[in-house]
Design a protein around this motif. Structure first.
Motif, PDB file in Angstrom:
ATOM      1  N   PHE A 116      30.726 -68.189  23.318  1.00  0.00           N
ATOM      2  CA  PHE A 116      30.674 -69.882  22.601  1.00  0.00           C
ATOM      3  C   PHE A 116      29.313 -69.989  22.354  1.00  0.00           C
ATOM      4  O   PHE A 116      28.315 -69.848  23.193  1.00  0.00           O
ATOM      5  N   SER A 117      28.904 -70.644  21.086  1.00  0.00           N
ATOM      6  CA  SER A 117      27.582 -71.138  20.726  1.00  0.00           C
ATOM      7  C   SER A 117      27.648 -72.535  20.567  1.00  0.00           C
ATOM      8  O   SER A 117      28.387 -73.276  20.071  1.00  0.00           O
TER       9      SER A 117
ATOM     10  N   ARG B 212      32.957 -70.537  18.168  1.00  0.00           N
ATOM     11  CA  ARG B 212      33.510 -69.437  18.951  1.00  0.00           C
ATOM     12  C   ARG B 212      33.473 -68.243  18.215  1.00  0.00           C
ATOM     13  O   ARG B 212      33.743 -68.165  16.999  1.00  0.00           O
ATOM     14  N   VAL B 213      32.602 -67.279  19.016  1.00  0.00           N
ATOM     15  CA  VAL B 213      32.579 -65.834  18.146  1.00  0.00           C
ATOM     16  C   VAL B 213      33.638 -64.822  18.921  1.00  0.00           C
ATOM     17  O   VAL B 213      33.351 -64.638  20.220  1.00  0.00           O
ATOM     18  N   ASP B 214      34.158 -64.071  18.156  1.00  0.00           N
ATOM     19  CA  ASP B 214      35.031 -63.011  18.683  1.00  0.00           C
ATOM     20  C   ASP B 214      34.396 -61.573  18.183  1.00  0.00           C
ATOM     21  O   ASP B 214      34.233 -61.460  16.956  1.00  0.00           O
TER      22      ASP B 214
ATOM     23  N   SER C  97      34.025 -58.647  13.930  1.00  0.00           N
ATOM     24  CA  SER C  97      33.595 -59.923  14.213  1.00  0.00           C
ATOM     25  C   SER C  97      34.226 -61.208  13.682  1.00  0.00           C
ATOM     26  O   SER C  97      34.609 -60.838  12.399  1.00  0.00           O
ATOM     27  N   ASN C  98      34.373 -62.132  14.261  1.00  0.00           N
ATOM     28  CA  ASN C  98      35.020 -63.410  13.704  1.00  0.00           C
ATOM     29  C   ASN C  98      34.371 -64.633  14.095  1.00  0.00           C
ATOM     30  O   ASN C  98      34.486 -65.004  15.493  1.00  0.00           O
ATOM     31  N   VAL C  99      33.635 -65.442  13.434  1.00  0.00           N
ATOM     32  CA  VAL C  99      33.086 -66.795  13.611  1.00  0.00           C
ATOM     33  C   VAL C  99      33.847 -68.099  13.410  1.00  0.00           C
ATOM     34  O   VAL C  99      34.306 -68.019  12.364  1.00  0.00           O
TER      35      VAL C  99
ATOM     36  N   VAL D 239      42.103 -69.536  21.401  1.00  0.00           N
ATOM     37  CA  VAL D 239      42.778 -68.530  20.855  1.00  0.00           C
ATOM     38  C   VAL D 239      41.919 -67.465  20.320  1.00  0.00           C
ATOM     39  O   VAL D 239      41.078 -67.803  19.419  1.00  0.00           O
ATOM     40  N   PRO D 240      42.191 -66.244  20.725  1.00  0.00           N
ATOM     41  CA  PRO D 240      41.341 -65.190  20.178  1.00  0.00           C
ATOM     42  C   PRO D 240      41.724 -65.062  18.571  1.00  0.00           C
ATOM     43  O   PRO D 240      42.675 -65.372  18.058  1.00  0.00           O
ATOM     44  N   ARG D 241      40.634 -64.895  17.836  1.00  0.00           N
ATOM     45  CA  ARG D 241      40.538 -64.580  16.518  1.00  0.00           C
ATOM     46  C   ARG D 241      40.742 -63.062  16.176  1.00  0.00           C
ATOM     47  O   ARG D 241      40.259 -62.497  16.617  1.00  0.00           O
TER      48      ARG D 241
END
Lengths: 214, 214, 214, 214, 214, 214
Positions: free
Chosen positions: A167-168, A94-96, A72-74, A62-64
């Motif tokens: 993705f980290s 997940r980073v957006d 950005s959003n981690v 799901v996109p943040r």
């Protein structure tokens, strides 16, 4: 409500100078005598009550929301969010990134990071230790993997005009995240402004401005 | 009755990215303030109450019953059976083999094994990782030592006409034991037969037969 | 041509019973005196010659060919494929699944795995150690993460009618991969059929059939 | 002749603060580019040339000569004697005791020891750290296992009238062995006698006597 | 009164064969659900109640009383004295030496030591393992650093006519300290005199004398 | 001239998921077959040629020059300066502070630090991870010890009117040092100013100013 962590039984410990004793699977304990144990400072579930849901975390697709200052959003999935990771030494994020969104310079005090670009185009970089402070920087596209070695300052910047997602993988169940600007200028309580002014060779008024803003 | 484990005081932990903090001897704590601690998910005894009997396990010389399908019997002395091993990262096993008895292909998910033949003659082997899957195999006699590297599939087969006995050293206090046939065809609940049929390229009826038998 | 690995300088070693000495960043060495070093059994590049390309691996977005018996394809990015991972203790894999494709029961002898579903629907499972051999199984959808603890037998099966893709994080730079069927029935040379017949309680002719097929 | 060690491929290293990268099986490397590597300070064999004989050590069943001052004989099978142990973190010893033979107070600077009595009757003991210096002591018979925690002073004394034999498991491939009397009074060059006289509260002439004798 | 230890949150553990999960900073937990945890066998404080005083230990500048038989005094600041060290894997000691004072031959079963001379002149040495038992010895002056490798017997002797002071860094939060003379001749209960007589090749009357004196 | 490092023989390695094999003392090798080995990316001396001078580092008592912008000077004694530390996992630093001298906010990517004040008065602090970013700060006097947990941003500031001196113990032989201001604003090549402007919410002209100055 008390959150119970899945500890998969007894627990991995490094016996000194020697070997690794551990118990990663719920069947290995036969520990009939206790109801709850403390592992990594968490209450563990009785292994007999462990269910498959302890090993799953949902919703990473799901996109943040990236409507914030940095764009950005981690979403860090560590053992606090995914109790089943406890003692397993691995985590994910997940980073957006909005267009021109920035995951600003930060460190993970306890992990190396392997970043995979899922969508978009990112300018990434990390800086090595003193005295060289070399910057290793690269533009990454979809399908590229980049490694940020343990403890070094690094960043990702969305240089495309579309959203990006990465993705980290992190090799600790509790990698930690320290945003340089926040920890330096936004700590609670604030660091003595004289210290920061001297460290950054900035006027104290700039430091005050930064400390208020961040 | 509650089983109390000897934790030798405070406990070995790996302080992050750094060093090993540990406490292997009962005198090192001076921990007068607590009565029971949880270490490795076990209740520990008050160190002041530790006695020498916490450091001994008896009866490894007694032959085990091998009257079973495989003609072998593994006595694993891990921290559940020998609480004093807790945090010390080492375990032992005695394996008895009837003539033509088999310790079938298995893995220890958390240990390397060093096997010493006490009596008899064993055909042993281990298989390496993909893509090579090389089999290293050898006939061992009394007094031979063989090493099975961490996590690899291995077996021992008594090719003599007399009983055999081996002692195994394992470098974890909780090495785990996964018999390939049992975990694959005898799990609880069973693995989807379609999965196994495809994996082993066997007819589903053979899989059903195996799942019932094992 | 000789492949040179990026060792990021000097190398991480665990100083005994103590602490971790390591060097993850190229600037930390000041090692002017050597041209090549052996780390993890690899030749390392001179740190002064390290470039950013040592830290990137490309092409994980490209679907892999799944036209094979199992209908799946594992692309493991370990330190052999991505030399920059050397000493960093982390690896990644991309797994492609055709409809009804199977990543068959296997183990990683040296890693826990965190699997993220990128596309599709997977039935996954792992089995715990003896004596319980519990199967933990679950249907995963896009965005779900599942953890397979260290050394346990596990599998993924695409139960959807479309392709699936998953990314796996592994907490070792050299996790290893042992497919149960291949290592058991397809080793080189083959395991003694009598051993396998007894272990799996199968007729020797079935074992011969399996050994020829796999 | 140059001794080549079996390194099973590439090598186990602890990537910092993070995870364990390692390669325990000969198939995992695909390291076509090097002929010999240095691991643990040893030359490694080319993995392609590894044979099963690298994983076996023979003759531990043969009684050792105990015709010496102490009436005991320790056969330590570490990675120098058994190159295949390299990187696997485990070792073994056989100890023979004549009647009233003594394995005198000693330490293993890098290992916990698990001693199994194969034959005979042994009085064993270990002493804990300051300030308590508690002695844990016990008479062991055939089949008993006793654990000597990491780094503590311990001994075994054959109190029976027949030979005794014990096997020791050690959780390091290079555990080390320091006999207290020898290291203290028989070092090369000798420790300043004044230091020893003060430490042991003995007359300097007794120290001189000891230094000459040991 | 119950002593509460600062555990900085959740706790460092080595997840098996893999990576290091840990939590060194009080902010990383978000562990609202528990009041006290057991880490390293210690009760931990609620992280929210952690204060800066948990990270400080005072008074290492104060000279210690050396009016004793040996003319030396070791102040070991381990996790029992400085709870904030818990899980951080490091400790410190101050050693005071009267003129001709001796820190007698001893070992740290779980640590390497780095000794820095603050004042005075010390003769120091360590002895290596069997069979060589080499003595490495040196006279140190103010500002010199000397390293005593893990688990080896070592000593410091003030050869000057003034007081000396040294600071020791130890890479374990619980390094342990075993004085050879005390553990050997002054254990509680005493080691069987026959064992010591044979080990040190001394008359039993000398052993009795030593055991009474120490 | 080639610098040879003292590796104390063979080398500490973490054998996978298991135990620690290591060799800290020069006598333990018996490695007659090699002349130089590569450990931690360093050439090692032949153990037979090791001398006591490999274990000593001199001159830490000499005040360092603090006539620089920050009024401080860090002398880091890691394995590059003191080869004998190799594999022993510990390092030391001396820090000199002029009146109002600052050791600016920095991190050690691979170590916890234990700082002891030798002379003077220091204001110290560290900041915890997101989201709390708590500052723990304290004034230290002579004889105080303070612990900075692994990987966190920390600083020391001489608030007295006289010189100050501190000794730091670090639990890694290669702890690394990253000065936040230098790595962020003074990397080589510079980080994209847009990234820094966004991260610190500063005007690009301020960033340019900072990048030129630092």
């Amino acid at each position: 409500m008390k959150k119970l962590f899945t500890c998969l039984l007894t627990v991995a410990l490094l016996a000194l100078a020697s070997s690794l004793a551990s118990a990663h699977d719920p069947s290995s304990g036969g520990s009939k005598n206790f109801l709850q144990v403390f592992v990594n400072g968490k209450f563990c579930k009785n292994p007999k009550l462990t269910t498959v849901d302890d090993f799953i975390f949902m919703g990473l697709d799901v996109p943040r929301n990236t409507l914030n200052q940095l764009g950005s959003n981690v979403t860090l999935v560590n053992m606090d969010m995914f109790p089943g990771l406890n003692t397993l030494g691995i985590a994910l994020a997940r980073v957006d990134y909005a267009p021109y969104g920035l995951n600003p310079p930060h460190i993970h005090p306890r992990a190396t990071e392997l970043l995979t670009v899922i969508e978009g185009t990112l300018l990434v970089g990390f800086v090595t230790s003193n005295p060289d402070n070399r910057l290793f920087t690269k533009v990454l596209n979809k399908g590229d993997i980049f490694v940020f070695p343990m403890g070094l300052i690094h960043f990702q910047f969305n240089i495309g005009e579309t959203n990006s997602v990465a993705f980290s993988s992190l090799d600790s169940q509790n990698p930690g995240l320290i945003t340089i600007a926040n920890a330096t200028f936004g700590s609670n309580p604030p660091i003595n402004p004289y210290v920061l002014a001297k460290a950054f060779q900035l006027d104290k008024s700039v430091i005050n401005y930064l400390q208020q803003k961040i």
